[in-house]
Design a protein around this motif. Structure first.
Motif, PDB file in Angstrom:
ATOM      1  N   ASP A  31       0.825  -1.203   0.000  1.00 29.18           N
ATOM      2  CA  ASP A  31       0.000   0.000   0.000  1.00 29.18           C
ATOM      3  C   ASP A  31       0.861   1.256   0.000  1.00 29.18           C
ATOM      4  O   ASP A  31       0.536   2.253  -0.629  1.00 29.18           O
ATOM      5  CB  ASP A  31      -0.915   0.019   1.229  1.00 29.18           C
ATOM      6  CG  ASP A  31      -2.105  -0.912   1.080  1.00 29.18           C
ATOM      7  OD1 ASP A  31      -2.673  -1.282   2.114  1.00 29.18           O
ATOM      8  OD2 ASP A  31      -2.452  -1.266  -0.063  1.00 29.18           O
ATOM      9  N   ARG A 142      -7.848  16.168   2.756  1.00 24.02           N
ATOM     10  CA  ARG A 142      -8.117  16.165   4.193  1.00 24.02           C
ATOM     11  C   ARG A 142      -6.932  16.793   4.920  1.00 24.02           C
ATOM     12  O   ARG A 142      -5.786  16.358   4.753  1.00 24.02           O
ATOM     13  CB  ARG A 142      -8.359  14.731   4.668  1.00 24.02           C
ATOM     14  CG  ARG A 142      -8.506  14.565   6.150  1.00 24.02           C
ATOM     15  CD  ARG A 142      -8.796  13.109   6.526  1.00 24.02           C
ATOM     16  NE  ARG A 142     -10.209  12.788   6.375  1.00 24.02           N
ATOM     17  CZ  ARG A 142     -10.769  11.677   6.873  1.00 24.02           C
ATOM     18  NH1 ARG A 142     -10.025  10.788   7.525  1.00 24.02           N
ATOM     19  NH2 ARG A 142     -12.060  11.452   6.715  1.00 24.02           N
ATOM     20  N   TYR A 192      -0.909   9.554   1.116  1.00 21.78           N
ATOM     21  CA  TYR A 192      -1.581   8.359   1.606  1.00 21.78           C
ATOM     22  C   TYR A 192      -1.294   8.184   3.093  1.00 21.78           C
ATOM     23  O   TYR A 192      -2.194   8.014   3.904  1.00 21.78           O
ATOM     24  CB  TYR A 192      -1.078   7.148   0.821  1.00 21.78           C
ATOM     25  CG  TYR A 192      -1.632   5.821   1.279  1.00 21.78           C
ATOM     26  CD1 TYR A 192      -2.909   5.413   0.927  1.00 21.78           C
ATOM     27  CD2 TYR A 192      -0.860   4.965   2.064  1.00 21.78           C
ATOM     28  CE1 TYR A 192      -3.417   4.199   1.354  1.00 21.78           C
ATOM     29  CE2 TYR A 192      -1.365   3.747   2.491  1.00 21.78           C
ATOM     30  CZ  TYR A 192      -2.645   3.364   2.128  1.00 21.78           C
ATOM     31  OH  TYR A 192      -3.140   2.156   2.549  1.00 21.78           O
ATOM     32  N   ARG A 193      -0.040   8.272   3.454  1.00 18.93           N
ATOM     33  CA  ARG A 193       0.412   8.143   4.832  1.00 18.93           C
ATOM     34  C   ARG A 193       0.895   9.502   5.329  1.00 18.93           C
ATOM     35  O   ARG A 193       1.593  10.217   4.611  1.00 18.93           O
ATOM     36  CB  ARG A 193       1.552   7.128   4.905  1.00 18.93           C
ATOM     37  CG  ARG A 193       2.329   7.117   6.182  1.00 18.93           C
ATOM     38  CD  ARG A 193       3.500   6.143   6.135  1.00 18.93           C
ATOM     39  NE  ARG A 193       3.072   4.773   6.348  1.00 18.93           N
ATOM     40  CZ  ARG A 193       3.912   3.748   6.513  1.00 18.93           C
ATOM     41  NH1 ARG A 193       5.221   3.947   6.441  1.00 18.93           N
ATOM     42  NH2 ARG A 193       3.449   2.533   6.719  1.00 18.93           N
ATOM     43  N   THR A 213      -2.779   6.516   8.469  1.00 13.86           N
ATOM     44  CA  THR A 213      -3.271   6.474   7.098  1.00 13.86           C
ATOM     45  C   THR A 213      -4.344   7.536   6.978  1.00 13.86           C
ATOM     46  O   THR A 213      -5.375   7.457   7.662  1.00 13.86           O
ATOM     47  CB  THR A 213      -3.828   5.084   6.757  1.00 13.86           C
ATOM     48  OG1 THR A 213      -2.796   4.113   6.959  1.00 13.86           O
ATOM     49  CG2 THR A 213      -4.291   5.020   5.315  1.00 13.86           C
ATOM     50  N   GLY A 215      -6.725   8.538   5.054  1.00 15.55           N
ATOM     51  CA  GLY A 215      -8.114   8.264   4.708  1.00 15.55           C
ATOM     52  C   GLY A 215      -8.854   7.388   5.683  1.00 15.55           C
ATOM     53  O   GLY A 215     -10.059   7.164   5.527  1.00 15.55           O
ATOM     54  N   THR A 216      -8.156   6.859   6.715  1.00 20.10           N
ATOM     55  CA  THR A 216      -8.772   5.918   7.649  1.00 20.10           C
ATOM     56  C   THR A 216      -8.520   6.380   9.071  1.00 20.10           C
ATOM     57  O   THR A 216      -7.389   6.316   9.564  1.00 20.10           O
ATOM     58  CB  THR A 216      -8.189   4.502   7.467  1.00 20.10           C
ATOM     59  OG1 THR A 216      -8.310   4.106   6.098  1.00 20.10           O
ATOM     60  CG2 THR A 216      -8.913   3.506   8.353  1.00 20.10           C
ATOM     61  N   ASN A 217      -9.551   6.843   9.763  1.00 22.96           N
ATOM     62  CA  ASN A 217      -9.389   7.334  11.127  1.00 22.96           C
ATOM     63  C   ASN A 217      -8.840   6.238  12.030  1.00 22.96           C
ATOM     64  O   ASN A 217      -9.211   5.067  11.918  1.00 22.96           O
ATOM     65  CB  ASN A 217     -10.724   7.820  11.683  1.00 22.96           C
ATOM     66  CG  ASN A 217     -11.265   9.032  10.964  1.00 22.96           C
ATOM     67  OD1 ASN A 217     -10.689   9.480   9.972  1.00 22.96           O
ATOM     68  ND2 ASN A 217     -12.368   9.572  11.448  1.00 22.96           N
ATOM     69  N   GLY A 218      -7.952   6.633  12.944  1.00 27.40           N
ATOM     70  CA  GLY A 218      -7.382   5.672  13.877  1.00 27.40           C
ATOM     71  C   GLY A 218      -6.165   6.240  14.571  1.00 27.40           C
ATOM     72  O   GLY A 218      -5.691   7.340  14.248  1.00 27.40           O
TER      73      GLY A 218
END
Length: 330
Positions: A31, A142, A192-193, A213, A215-218
């Motif tokens: 990825d 974002r 991306y990262r 990442t 695009g991915t909440n965490g």
């Protein structure tokens, strides 16, 4: 010129000599090896707010044409109020400045349009809390804010927050947490990262490299280390390689670099012209500038992100300034 890194992925730079590219990419299929877009970069680098020698908090925004050697600082406009120690990110078209102090900590967000010089405009939304000494980056869509110092002791936080840069009128939202409460680290992104580098916790400086990442909440994940402890730092990137200026403790003139898509420790990049924490970095995707810093310096220096070396004198800010931040676009 364009240098082939791997199939269908090039690194473009303005350096005219013969060079060797030593970028380390993930294996095909990972990825993190996705080609980056660089949407958060551009040829116009803006410097926001800060503290001048008096000390006086200022509302100034000025810009450089990054690719033009010796480009002088040009007046762009003003923030909605005088502030320092905020953080800015970019979509390449719009820039958002958030947080800071005047001297009270603020949660305000405001924006500019890179192509049209003028005063900043209220974004219409707020950060989740009043905070300063935070850091920011973007995937071009974002905006990410890594934590800074809230008003209450011990003046460190863990929460990462985000907003869609184009979505005026929306508040920032909780994204997740970094591994421990810190403020004034560096931030970079490859589309991306996003990486957070260094920072200051309640009692000590840190050398962590950790990522999210976008695009991915965490929560962030600790993957590697800088070569030095670092806070009051500044970081920029070419959407593949990040360059991190050390800041404190010291202060230090050390510069590290790391490849955002790989899980490996940072390497020595070179040295700045002088040890100046709390400066600002901007990048056009090839050349980076480091501007200002303690104690209210007006020095601006440049470096080619793809080719580790000591920095070189570039130009000057319109006045000495520190606790500033930068973002670039077109």
């Amino acid at each position: 010129m364009k240098t082939l890194i791997k199939k269908n992925l090039y690194y473009e730079n303005t350096f005219s000599g013969e060079v060797e590219v030593d970028y380390k990419m993930h294996p095909s299929g990972s990825d993190q090896s996705k080609p980056s877009t660089g949407k958060h970069l551009g040829g116009r680098g803006l410097i926001f707010g800060g503290y001048t020698p008096t000390p006086t908090i200022v509302d100034t925004i000025e810009f450089f044409n990054i690719g033009t050697m010796g480009s002088r600082a040009i007046d762009f406009g003003e923030l909605t109020q005088a502030k320092g120690a905020g953080a800015a990110c970019s979509s390449g078209f719009r820039g958002i400045y958030a947080g800071g102090s005047n001297p009270s900590k603020v949660d305000a967000m405001e924006y500019i349009t890179f192509a049209s010089a003028g005063n900043a405009v209220d974004f219409g939304g707020e950060l989740t809390a009043a905070i300063y000494q935070l850091s920011s980056t973007s995937d071009g869509s974002r905006g990410i804010w890594f934590p800074g110092g809230p008003p209450s002791p011990p003046n460190v936080a863990q929460q990462i927050e985000y907003v869609a840069i184009s979505a005026s009128g929306t508040d920032a939202a909780d994204f997740g947490d970094i591994t421990e409460a810190r403020r004034y680290g560096g931030a970079s992104c490859n589309g991306y990262r996003a990486m957070h580098s260094g920072g200051v916790d309640a009692t000590a400086y840190n050398n962590n490299l950790e990522f999210i990442t976008v695009g991915t909440n965490g929560n962030s994940v600790d993957i590697a280390d800088l070569n030095f402890l670092s806070g009051y730092a500044s970081c920029c990137d070419d959407s593949s390689r990040a360059v991190h200026f050390a800041g404190h403790p010291g202060p230090q003139d050390s510069i590290d670099y790391f490849n955002i898509g790989t899980e490996s420790n940072a390497s020595d990049f070179g040295e700045a012209l002088s040890a100046r924490p709390s400066g600002a970095t901007v990048s056009d995707g090839s050349r980076g500038l480091y501007a200002g810093g303690e104690s209210a310096s007006d020095i601006v220096e440049y470096f080619q992100i793809g080719f580790p070396s000591n920095t070189v004198d570039y130009s000057e800010l319109s006045a000495g300034n520190s606790t500033i931040c930068g973002a670039s676009g077109n």
